[in-house]
Design a protein around this motif. Structure first.
Motif, PDB file in Angstrom:
ATOM      1  N   TYR A   2      66.785 -42.251  18.562  1.00 37.30           N
ATOM      2  CA  TYR A   2      66.622 -41.074  19.023  1.00 37.30           C
ATOM      3  C   TYR A   2      67.564 -40.611  20.107  1.00 37.30           C
ATOM      4  O   TYR A   2      68.251 -39.559  20.361  1.00 37.30           O
ATOM      5  CB  TYR A   2      65.276 -40.802  19.455  1.00 37.30           C
ATOM      6  N   ARG A   3      67.598 -41.417  21.031  1.00 37.76           N
ATOM      7  CA  ARG A   3      68.424 -41.704  22.403  1.00 37.76           C
ATOM      8  C   ARG A   3      69.967 -41.095  21.947  1.00 37.76           C
ATOM      9  O   ARG A   3      70.605 -40.101  22.348  1.00 37.76           O
ATOM     10  CB  ARG A   3      68.487 -42.912  23.069  1.00 37.76           C
ATOM     11  N   ALA A   4      70.599 -42.011  20.819  1.00 41.73           N
ATOM     12  CA  ALA A   4      71.821 -41.799  20.648  1.00 41.73           C
ATOM     13  C   ALA A   4      72.062 -40.369  19.830  1.00 41.73           C
ATOM     14  O   ALA A   4      73.170 -39.615  20.310  1.00 41.73           O
ATOM     15  CB  ALA A   4      72.408 -42.975  19.478  1.00 41.73           C
ATOM     16  N   VAL A  48      61.685 -41.574  29.333  1.00 42.92           N
ATOM     17  CA  VAL A  48      62.306 -40.582  30.232  1.00 42.92           C
ATOM     18  C   VAL A  48      63.611 -40.346  29.986  1.00 42.92           C
ATOM     19  O   VAL A  48      64.210 -39.305  30.419  1.00 42.92           O
ATOM     20  CB  VAL A  48      62.078 -40.875  31.557  1.00 42.92           C
ATOM     21  N   VAL A  49      64.372 -41.318  29.533  1.00 44.64           N
ATOM     22  CA  VAL A  49      66.054 -41.260  29.297  1.00 44.64           C
ATOM     23  C   VAL A  49      66.229 -40.078  28.279  1.00 44.64           C
ATOM     24  O   VAL A  49      66.915 -39.147  28.262  1.00 44.64           O
ATOM     25  CB  VAL A  49      66.521 -42.410  29.000  1.00 44.64           C
ATOM     26  N   VAL A  50      65.269 -40.180  27.229  1.00 44.84           N
ATOM     27  CA  VAL A  50      65.260 -39.154  26.143  1.00 44.84           C
ATOM     28  C   VAL A  50      65.180 -37.782  26.645  1.00 44.84           C
ATOM     29  O   VAL A  50      66.004 -36.943  26.530  1.00 44.84           O
ATOM     30  CB  VAL A  50      64.284 -39.356  25.063  1.00 44.84           C
ATOM     31  N   LEU A 108      67.121 -32.542  28.884  1.00 45.74           N
ATOM     32  CA  LEU A 108      67.273 -31.662  30.078  1.00 45.74           C
ATOM     33  C   LEU A 108      68.638 -31.282  30.612  1.00 45.74           C
ATOM     34  O   LEU A 108      68.971 -30.163  30.924  1.00 45.74           O
ATOM     35  CB  LEU A 108      66.433 -32.377  31.177  1.00 45.74           C
ATOM     36  N   ASP A 109      69.344 -32.330  30.443  1.00 44.46           N
ATOM     37  CA  ASP A 109      70.873 -32.336  30.828  1.00 44.46           C
ATOM     38  C   ASP A 109      71.669 -31.141  30.083  1.00 44.46           C
ATOM     39  O   ASP A 109      72.201 -30.289  30.186  1.00 44.46           O
ATOM     40  CB  ASP A 109      71.341 -33.596  31.183  1.00 44.46           C
ATOM     41  N   GLY A 110      71.446 -31.490  28.712  1.00 46.66           N
ATOM     42  CA  GLY A 110      72.055 -30.593  27.841  1.00 46.66           C
ATOM     43  C   GLY A 110      71.784 -29.249  27.798  1.00 46.66           C
ATOM     44  O   GLY A 110      72.610 -28.064  27.646  1.00 46.66           O
ATOM     45  N   LEU A 111      70.525 -28.817  27.939  1.00 44.19           N
ATOM     46  CA  LEU A 111      69.945 -27.593  28.198  1.00 44.19           C
ATOM     47  C   LEU A 111      70.702 -26.869  29.359  1.00 44.19           C
ATOM     48  O   LEU A 111      71.214 -25.692  29.344  1.00 44.19           O
ATOM     49  CB  LEU A 111      68.513 -27.495  28.260  1.00 44.19           C
ATOM     50  N   THR A 156      65.743 -37.702  36.966  1.00 42.59           N
ATOM     51  CA  THR A 156      65.099 -36.226  36.245  1.00 42.59           C
ATOM     52  C   THR A 156      65.479 -35.201  37.459  1.00 42.59           C
ATOM     53  O   THR A 156      65.775 -34.141  37.089  1.00 42.59           O
ATOM     54  CB  THR A 156      63.653 -36.398  35.947  1.00 42.59           C
ATOM     55  N   HIS A 157      64.974 -35.613  38.590  1.00 46.52           N
ATOM     56  CA  HIS A 157      65.291 -34.608  39.636  1.00 46.52           C
ATOM     57  C   HIS A 157      66.729 -34.351  40.194  1.00 46.52           C
ATOM     58  O   HIS A 157      67.175 -33.133  40.153  1.00 46.52           O
ATOM     59  CB  HIS A 157      64.571 -34.943  40.878  1.00 46.52           C
ATOM     60  N   ASN A 158      67.469 -35.229  39.812  1.00 43.63           N
ATOM     61  CA  ASN A 158      69.027 -35.083  40.009  1.00 43.63           C
ATOM     62  C   ASN A 158      69.406 -34.303  38.907  1.00 43.63           C
ATOM     63  O   ASN A 158      70.403 -33.156  39.418  1.00 43.63           O
ATOM     64  CB  ASN A 158      69.740 -36.456  39.898  1.00 43.63           C
ATOM     65  N   THR A 159      69.189 -34.308  37.613  1.00 45.65           N
ATOM     66  CA  THR A 159      69.747 -33.332  36.564  1.00 45.65           C
ATOM     67  C   THR A 159      69.035 -32.022  36.874  1.00 45.65           C
ATOM     68  O   THR A 159      69.739 -30.999  36.664  1.00 45.65           O
ATOM     69  CB  THR A 159      68.908 -33.880  35.204  1.00 45.65           C
ATOM     70  N   VAL A 160      67.818 -31.736  37.348  1.00 47.31           N
ATOM     71  CA  VAL A 160      67.396 -30.463  37.579  1.00 47.31           C
ATOM     72  C   VAL A 160      68.246 -29.790  38.776  1.00 47.31           C
ATOM     73  O   VAL A 160      68.635 -28.831  38.676  1.00 47.31           O
ATOM     74  CB  VAL A 160      65.633 -30.401  37.845  1.00 47.31           C
ATOM     75  N   ILE A 161      68.079 -30.799  39.853  1.00 51.02           N
ATOM     76  CA  ILE A 161      69.046 -29.946  41.012  1.00 51.02           C
ATOM     77  C   ILE A 161      70.434 -29.593  40.617  1.00 51.02           C
ATOM     78  O   ILE A 161      70.868 -28.682  41.048  1.00 51.02           O
ATOM     79  CB  ILE A 161      69.058 -31.093  42.189  1.00 51.02           C
ATOM     80  N   ASP A 162      70.963 -30.513  40.197  1.00 52.92           N
ATOM     81  CA  ASP A 162      72.368 -30.335  39.547  1.00 52.92           C
ATOM     82  C   ASP A 162      72.490 -29.067  38.696  1.00 52.92           C
ATOM     83  O   ASP A 162      73.531 -28.199  38.849  1.00 52.92           O
ATOM     84  CB  ASP A 162      73.114 -31.725  39.075  1.00 52.92           C
ATOM     85  N   GLY A 163      71.665 -29.153  37.634  1.00 51.66           N
ATOM     86  CA  GLY A 163      71.611 -28.019  36.828  1.00 51.66           C
ATOM     87  C   GLY A 163      71.397 -26.644  37.359  1.00 51.66           C
ATOM     88  O   GLY A 163      72.048 -25.647  37.118  1.00 51.66           O
TER      89      GLY A 163
END
Length: 772
Positions: free
Chosen positions: A302-304, A334-336, A341-344, A371-378
């Motif tokens: 699923y990850r890949a 959490v990786v999935v 989250l990053d893709g959205l 996770t928080h880094n992805t949200v902040i950067d996004g």
């Protein structure tokens, strides 16, 4: 008994030994002689020849000395060398005992046995056992010296014996040169378990050349029928963008005798290789085939799949796979969630990303710092800087899950515009990083350097030296900058603005060769599957891809990963990272000639640029109108120096638009789509703008519909461009339609929108006056 009375018989026995061969020594005599020798060796490790009889010592004496618990290893070695001739018949018993003693007590003393072993007529017995002891004791240099001195007829056997020990050593990377030297001459390959360990270590350390050398040597001797071996190789070649090799290995598994049955790890590795190679559609087909034939996906599957869908903006497919994973109650991590989250965020689906973040919490997934880094950067990249700052400072206040990357993102954003107060705030954050024990890495430092240059706050640059104490990166960066400034003051031997740096005499119309470079077969498309149906195949599509793997060998011309300014891989990429940083500084200030000179100095030292390096130069060439230099740069790269990424093709399309060749640009997008290359919103925005400039508004509208169908979300630039080109073409209703859709989708206007709306209002008023 007084000591003198005990010594007298021994002296008499030694004095008569040279005259006549002595009779066999009695047990008592052996014990007395061994005791005397041991007593001497307890006081000094040196054994004079006068203490030894002329005839060879019997085996019990040797064993007594070598097994004596109180004697140090050096004394035992001295006794052995003094009392044992190289041709002694006792070596079969004494030499292994001495090796065990030295290996356990003092491994460096093993080195002293090499001259003795080489002088013995029993080379075939002594050298292998000595080599094994040296390798088990990690005496690599002495082991290699033994191999250098070994007779040619023994070398294949010794090499085969040495390889497993070298591979199992604590530091197999240090042994790689020796392994490469011994592997071709070994009488037989190392055991498959040792081979797998070696390949796994080489793959983990990204030593591609060494990995390929070992793999080729194993191929020459015959690939082992071991599924783990194939899984390691498929995974490694896949991550190095050698998709054809991964697929050929999958085909070789079925062709092996007996066939090697793929497991879930095999399919995961193949799917990941397809994703890295940009063939996400094929990965989805194989994923469907796996499930239809009863192969249960695991979390890595699923990850890949979801990672590939997210990176190619196929968010609808990614969400469908995610929903299936949840419905099957598959173990997710959490990786999935972070990948989705990053893709959205990257697909500009801000509302969906924020909603998905709430889903994570509802599902009981413990958010990580990533996770928080992805949200902040996004949030920053979707124009929600205030929300990003609010989230960061709230998490900092609560002391929750922030790491050095979180701070680095904030520093990057504060330094991006070069506003003095924001740069000062970035500096305070770096001080806080240091206080909290986070590593102030090169990414953070180069962000500060960019901010200092743009804001001209040189006083702040002096401050960072005072509080960043534990990092060697900062002094290296400042020293590099000083050396660069000295080099740039030297005479420049290139033309103004560097236009002579990339000379090009070819045909500028031949841009399609960049999509189908010479040496790549056809168009990278796999022929239709007309193979006879194999009822026993678990993945017919994958079998078909494996048969036509050679047609996929051009995957290196494109990467879905956008080039990074700073790769941050230590000394290996330090020079390239610093060059990219100062290229961005000079080019932002319009100093193209200085940037070109820096690039010239860099390449003259034998260094190679990255995708970011070439893309930065080409962007400035396009802005200056130096289109020939753009093509020259592309042809110099040739897909070999570094792969083209999305930014590269954005530049190509922009340049073609300036040349009035929007149709060619559209053809390139179609061709890339067929190859499985997925464009980002910037590429579509660029082409829409170019179509608008040449008056092809209908084609621009069709591109907008294509954006929507692909699952991407148009951004403010998309709508601004469509409103502008429709208004200038007199299509005021269409312009108003795009304006209303932009508002309905909640996309906030920017300053460019206001300017366009003023123009649109004037056009509407003019139309009303004409209608009256």
């Amino acid at each position: 008994m007084p000591p003198g009375m005990a010594a007298a018989p021994i002296r008499r026995a030694l004095s008569t030994a040279a005259a006549t061969p002595p009779p066999p020594l009695s047990s008592l005599t052996d014990a007395l002689l061994a005791t005397r020798l041991a007593s001497h060796l307890l006081t000094t490790p040196h054994l004079p020849a006068a203490l030894l009889p002329a005839s060879p010592l019997p085996l019990p004496v040797h064993l007594h000395i070598l097994r004596h618990p109180a004697l140090p290893p050096a004394s035992k070695l001295s006794f052995f060398l003094a009392a044992t001739p190289p041709a002694s018949p006792l070596l079969a018993s004494t030499f292994p005992l001495l090796l065990r003693t030295l290996a356990a007590g003092s491994p460096p003393l093993l080195d002293a046995l090499l001259p003795f072993a080489l002088s013995s007529p029993c080379l075939a017995t002594l050298l292998p056992s000595l080599l094994a002891s040296l390798l088990s004791a990690s005496r690599l240099d002495a082991a290699l010296a033994l191999l250098d001195a070994a007779p040619p007829d023994l070398l294949p056997r010794l090499a085969a014996a040495a390889l497993p020990s070298l591979i199992d050593s604590p530091d197999p990377i240090a042994a790689v040169p020796a392994i490469r030297r011994l592997l071709p001459i070994a009488s037989h390959p190392p055991p498959v378990r040792a081979t797998n360990r070696l390949l796994q270590v080489l793959s983990k350390e990204n030593l591609c050349d060494d990995f390929r050398y070992v793999f080729d040597e194993m191929s020459r001797r015959g690939l082992p029928s071991n599924v783990r071996f194939y899984n390691i190789c498929i995974h490694a070649f896949g991550k190095w963008r050698q998709l054809d090799m991964s697929l050929k290995l999958f085909g070789a598994m079925k062709a092996a005798t007996p066939p090697v049955v793929p497991d879930i790890c095999t399919y995961n590795s193949v799917i990941r290789a397809l994703v890295v190679g940009g063939r996400v559609a094929d990965a989805l087909v194989i994923f469907d085939e796996m499930r239809s034939f009863g192969i249960e996906p695991d979390v890595f599957t699923y990850r890949a799949v979801m990672n590939g869908c997210c990176k190619s903006f196929r968010m609808d497919d990614a969400l469908l796979v995610f929903q299936e994973m949840r419905s099957r109650s598959a173990v997710s991590d959490v990786v999935v969630y972070n990948s989705l989250l990053d893709g959205l965020f990257k697909a500009k689906k801000l509302d969906e990303a924020c909603g998905f973040f709430e889903t994570m919490v509802a599902d009981g997934i413990q958010c990580s710092a990533s996770t928080h880094n992805t949200v902040i950067d996004g949030l920053f990249k979707n124009g929600r800087a205030e929300a990003a700052c609010r989230l960061f400072y709230e998490l900092r206040r609560k002391g929750q899950l922030l790491d050095g990357i979180s701070y680095s993102i904030m520093v990057r954003e504060f330094c991006k515009e070069g506003v003095g107060d924001q740069v000062a705030e970035a500096l305070e954050l770096v001080k806080e990083m240091e206080q909290r024990g986070f590593v102030v890495d090169l990414v953070t430092i180069t962000s500060l350097l960019i901010g200092f240059n743009r804001s001209k706050r040189w006083d702040l640059e002096e401050q960072i030296v005072k509080f960043i104490r534990d990092s060697s990166v900062l002094p290296d960066a400042i020293r590099w900058k000083s050396n660069m400034m000295v080099a740039l003051r030297g005479p420049q031997d290139r033309g103004k603005d560097g236009t002579a740096m990339f000379s090009f005499d070819g045909n500028m119309d031949d841009v399609m060769s960049l999509v189908n470079p010479v040496g790549c077969s056809d168009s990278g498309e796999v022929p239709p599957n007309n193979d006879p149906k194999d009822d026993w195949s678990l993945s017919p599509h994958l079998d078909h891809l494996a048969k036509h793997a050679d047609s996929l060998n051009n995957s290196a011309i494109f990467t879905m990963h956008r080039g990074q300014r700073v790769q941050g891989m230590g000394a290996k990429t330090f020079d390239a990272d610093m060059v990219n940083t100062y290229l961005s500084i000079f080019l932002a200030k319009g100093k193209l000639s200085v940037a070109c000179k820096l690039f010239e100095i860099f390449t003259n030292l034998g260094n190679k640029g990255t995708s970011y390096t070439y893309n930065s130069l080409m962007t400035s060439f396009v802005k200056k109108g130096y289109l020939k230099q753009v093509w020259a740069t592309l042809h110099e790269r040739g897909g070999q120096l570094c792969p083209n990424d999305v930014a590269t093709y954005n530049i190509i399309i922009q340049g073609l638009g300036q040349m009035g060749k929007a149709e060619v640009a559209s053809t390139i997008i179609d061709r890339l789509s067929k190859k499985g290359v997925y464009m980002d919103i910037v590429m579509y925005n660029t082409l829409i703008n170019q179509f608008g400039k040449v008056g092809k508004v209908e084609e621009a509208s069709c591109l907008f519909e294509q954006i929507v169908r692909s699952g991407m979300k148009p951004d403010v630039v998309t709508f601004n461009t469509l409103i502008n080109i429709n208004a200038k073409a007199g299509r005021l209703k269409e312009a108003d339609k795009y304006l209303r859709r932009m508002i309905a989708e909640g996309i906030a206007p920017n300053h460019a929108t206001e300017t366009i709306l003023v123009f649109l209002h004037k056009e509407i008023e003019k139309k009303r006056q004409q209608d009256k």
